[in-house]
Write a protein that holds these residues in place. Structure first.
Motif, PDB file in Angstrom:
ATOM      1  N   UNK A  12      94.995 -14.275   4.029  1.00 44.99           N
ATOM      2  CA  UNK A  12      94.606 -14.524   3.007  1.00 44.99           C
ATOM      3  C   UNK A  12      95.167 -14.617   1.503  1.00 44.99           C
ATOM      4  N   UNK A  13      96.615 -14.720   1.923  1.00 47.71           N
ATOM      5  CA  UNK A  13      97.568 -14.982   0.657  1.00 47.71           C
ATOM      6  C   UNK A  13      98.541 -15.774   1.359  1.00 47.71           C
ATOM      7  N   UNK A  14      99.404 -16.766   0.501  1.00 45.04           N
ATOM      8  CA  UNK A  14     100.041 -17.570   0.835  1.00 45.04           C
ATOM      9  C   UNK A  14     101.197 -17.102   1.992  1.00 45.04           C
ATOM     10  N   UNK A  15     101.774 -15.670   1.602  1.00 41.44           N
ATOM     11  CA  UNK A  15     102.603 -15.092   2.624  1.00 41.44           C
ATOM     12  C   UNK A  15     101.935 -13.710   2.711  1.00 41.44           C
ATOM     13  N   UNK A  16     102.125 -13.128   3.930  1.00 41.79           N
ATOM     14  CA  UNK A  16     101.849 -11.913   4.004  1.00 41.79           C
ATOM     15  C   UNK A  16     102.688 -10.973   3.206  1.00 41.79           C
ATOM     16  N   UNK A  17     103.713 -11.248   2.968  1.00 40.63           N
ATOM     17  CA  UNK A  17     104.469 -10.317   1.973  1.00 40.63           C
ATOM     18  C   UNK A  17     103.900  -9.841   0.566  1.00 40.63           C
ATOM     19  N   UNK A  18     102.969 -10.950   0.202  1.00 42.44           N
ATOM     20  CA  UNK A  18     102.211 -10.872  -1.033  1.00 42.44           C
ATOM     21  C   UNK A  18     101.377  -9.659  -1.156  1.00 42.44           C
ATOM     22  N   UNK A  19     100.936  -9.151  -0.092  1.00 40.71           N
ATOM     23  CA  UNK A  19      99.930  -8.095   0.047  1.00 40.71           C
ATOM     24  C   UNK A  19     100.382  -6.711  -0.586  1.00 40.71           C
ATOM     25  N   UNK A  20     101.837  -6.744  -0.740  1.00 38.46           N
ATOM     26  CA  UNK A  20     102.481  -5.502  -1.370  1.00 38.46           C
ATOM     27  C   UNK A  20     103.463  -5.935  -2.374  1.00 38.46           C
ATOM     28  N   UNK A  21     102.992  -7.261  -2.766  1.00 42.65           N
ATOM     29  CA  UNK A  21     103.721  -7.712  -4.024  1.00 42.65           C
ATOM     30  C   UNK A  21     105.536  -7.715  -3.866  1.00 42.65           C
ATOM     31  N   UNK A  22     105.684  -8.169  -2.685  1.00 42.49           N
ATOM     32  CA  UNK A  22     106.817  -8.125  -2.068  1.00 42.49           C
ATOM     33  C   UNK A  22     107.448  -9.534  -2.075  1.00 42.49           C
ATOM     34  N   UNK A  23     108.775  -9.876  -2.633  1.00 37.06           N
ATOM     35  CA  UNK A  23     109.304 -11.329  -2.270  1.00 37.06           C
ATOM     36  C   UNK A  23     110.603 -10.860  -1.676  1.00 37.06           C
ATOM     37  N   UNK A  24     110.859 -11.404  -0.309  1.00 35.87           N
ATOM     38  CA  UNK A  24     112.072 -10.998   0.410  1.00 35.87           C
ATOM     39  C   UNK A  24     113.094 -11.957  -0.320  1.00 35.87           C
ATOM     40  N   UNK A  25     114.453 -11.643   0.401  1.00 32.20           N
ATOM     41  CA  UNK A  25     115.508 -12.462  -0.049  1.00 32.20           C
ATOM     42  C   UNK A  25     115.292 -13.805   0.716  1.00 32.20           C
ATOM     43  N   UNK A  26     114.614 -13.896   2.084  1.00 36.53           N
ATOM     44  CA  UNK A  26     114.726 -15.031   2.881  1.00 36.53           C
ATOM     45  C   UNK A  26     113.445 -15.211   3.593  1.00 36.53           C
ATOM     46  N   UNK A  27     112.435 -16.312   3.438  1.00 34.65           N
ATOM     47  CA  UNK A  27     111.479 -16.653   4.144  1.00 34.65           C
ATOM     48  C   UNK A  27     111.877 -17.463   5.451  1.00 34.65           C
ATOM     49  N   UNK A  28     111.184 -17.021   6.596  1.00 28.47           N
ATOM     50  CA  UNK A  28     111.447 -17.832   7.775  1.00 28.47           C
ATOM     51  C   UNK A  28     110.127 -18.469   7.839  1.00 28.47           C
ATOM     52  N   UNK A  29     109.821 -19.767   7.951  1.00 25.36           N
ATOM     53  CA  UNK A  29     108.542 -20.351   8.160  1.00 25.36           C
ATOM     54  C   UNK A  29     108.377 -21.348   9.273  1.00 25.36           C
ATOM     55  N   UNK A  30     107.342 -21.567   9.810  1.00 22.73           N
ATOM     56  CA  UNK A  30     107.404 -22.579  10.929  1.00 22.73           C
ATOM     57  C   UNK A  30     105.561 -22.686  10.985  1.00 22.73           C
ATOM     58  N   UNK A  31     105.433 -23.136  12.385  1.00 25.21           N
ATOM     59  CA  UNK A  31     104.002 -23.199  12.981  1.00 25.21           C
ATOM     60  C   UNK A  31     103.136 -24.160  11.971  1.00 25.21           C
ATOM     61  N   UNK A  32     102.264 -23.292  10.999  1.00 20.51           N
ATOM     62  CA  UNK A  32     101.642 -24.046  10.000  1.00 20.51           C
ATOM     63  C   UNK A  32     102.206 -25.021   9.133  1.00 20.51           C
TER      64      UNK A  32
END
Length: 405
Positions: free
Chosen positions: A240-260
């Motif tokens: 429901x958000x672009x990134x699941x981390x956004x549900x806690x207003x968190x921006x990590x130092x590094x995103x690891x993306x794949x699949x979709x």
């Protein structure tokens, strides 16, 4: 058993005879798919409630993605990174902007991206943080699933993924998922990164306690440790958000993306971070022949454009609320022990009296619904985000019927 026709039986028998048995697929042979529906070799249709473990967030045969791939196929598909190509800079720029970062390192599969993140964190630890050579440590969570390479399974707690593959790669410490105190105790002067799934998919769609991700972000920032978020399954609209981390207003130092990121068309993965972090690499120190190829970049650029509209995130949030409300009723009826998840993603623990996760998956198959079990008693529900409410309700009706019987 649903499959009894000669054509399907022959295909399954040939697969059993000539492919390694590292998977236990359901007895169905798919030949075509569109949107949220798949069709087998006999012409029977099935509602896909798995979406390739979130690789098909935008549905089977998404016209925008297929057209982008076809157009690129006519031009150039591979150059290798020995040369620049005209889609690479645009892809890196757009993906970095989507993530709020400034540098991208593209690969192909999720496991490759995790390996890249591990190497990045270690190199950053030695070159930037000043950790003594050979001492870098990465803290991970139990019940994790980050892939199946030798290094990655070295920090797995799943016996099926880990057994008989030693000797294992050192440099990792495992702590309980969701336990901020245990994580804090594990982080020391040699720790270069904390690697976590914001929601653990393979473990059964486990959502950490509220405030956990925000706590991890505070802790890692205070201790000069990288926070690496494995958003390979949870990212790009699923929750429901672009990134699941956004549900806690968190921006990590590094995103690891794949699949979709590859839209279900081609394998595309990436590590996205600041230039301070990814800038540690110099030519020849890491690479991939197919990573960032023109075809992959063309498809991924269209994925990014789709995500920028916000349509799919909103759809996942709205339909996800409906999904979890309906699944919650099954808990009250005693057919299901627990339901977890966020957005259009759910882990459903089947009550033992109703059978195993595999039993339920096979009975749903007979009713034209495709899901997959994990860890014995759990099924995962993760339909393409294009699914209609009517189709989702029909699938849930089939689940109710299976559990009632």
């Amino acid at each position: 058993m649903l499959i009894s026709t000669e054509r399907s039986t022959a295909a399954i028998s040939a697969a059993e005879a000539h492919s390694a048995h590292n998977y236990h697929p359901l007895p169905v042979v798919i030949t075509s798919a569109e949107g949220a529906w798949m069709t087998d070799v006999e012409g029977r249709r099935y509602l896909d409630l798995l979406a390739g473990y979130s690789a098909l967030n935008f549905g089977h045969g998404n016209r925008r993605l297929i057209d982008a791939a076809k157009a690129q196929l006519e031009r150039v598909t591979l150059t290798s990174r020995a040369f620049h190509h005209d889609r690479f800079a645009e892809f890196c720029t757009e993906l970095a902007a989507l993530c709020g970062k400034d540098m991208v390192l593209p690969m192909n599969t999720g496991a490759e991206a995790i390996e890249t993140a591990v190497k990045t964190a270690r190199k950053w630890g030695y070159r930037i943080k000043g950790v003594p050579d050979g001492k870098a440590k990465i803290v991970v969570a139990d019940n994790n699933f980050h892939g199946r390479t030798t290094t990655i399974i070295s920090f797995s707690t799943d016996p099926e993924a880990r057994a008989d593959y030693g000797p294992y790669t050192p440099g990792f410490e495992i702590v309980p998922y969701g336990d901020l105190a245990a994580l804090s105790a594990a982080v020391d002067e040699h720790t270069v990164a904390v690697l976590l799934e914001p929601i653990q998919g393979e473990a059964g769609v486990l959502v950490p306690p509220a405030g956990y991700l925000a706590g991890v972000r505070r802790l890692t920032a205070e201790r000069n440790v990288l926070f690496i978020a494995d958003e390979i399954q949870s990212g790009l609209g699923r929750t429901g958000r672009t990134f699941a981390c956004e549900h806690e207003d968190v921006v990590p130092d590094m995103y690891v993306l794949g699949k979709a990121l590859g839209g279900g068309v081609v394998p595309v993965s990436a590590v996205v971070a600041s230039s301070e972090v990814l800038g540690v690499f110099r030519p020849g120190e890491h690479g991939s022949t197919f990573g960032g190829n023109p075809l992959a970049c063309a498809v991924a650029l269209e994925v990014i454009a789709i995500l920028r509209t916000g349509e799919y995130q909103e759809r996942a949030a709205e339909l996800g609320e409906h999904l979890h409300r309906e699944l919650g009723l099954l808990v009250g009826e005693g057919a299901v022990d627990a339901v977890r998840g966020r957005g259009l993603w759910a882990g459903v623990d089947i009550a033992p009296s109703r059978g195993t996760g595999r039993d339920v998956s096979e009975r749903l198959l007979e009713r034209g619904v495709l899901v997959k079990d994990t860890h014995g008693s759990t099924i995962r529900i993760a339909p393409p985000l294009v699914i209609s409410k009517e189709d989702l309700d029909w699938g849930l009706d089939q689940l109710r019927a299976v559990l009632a019987g």
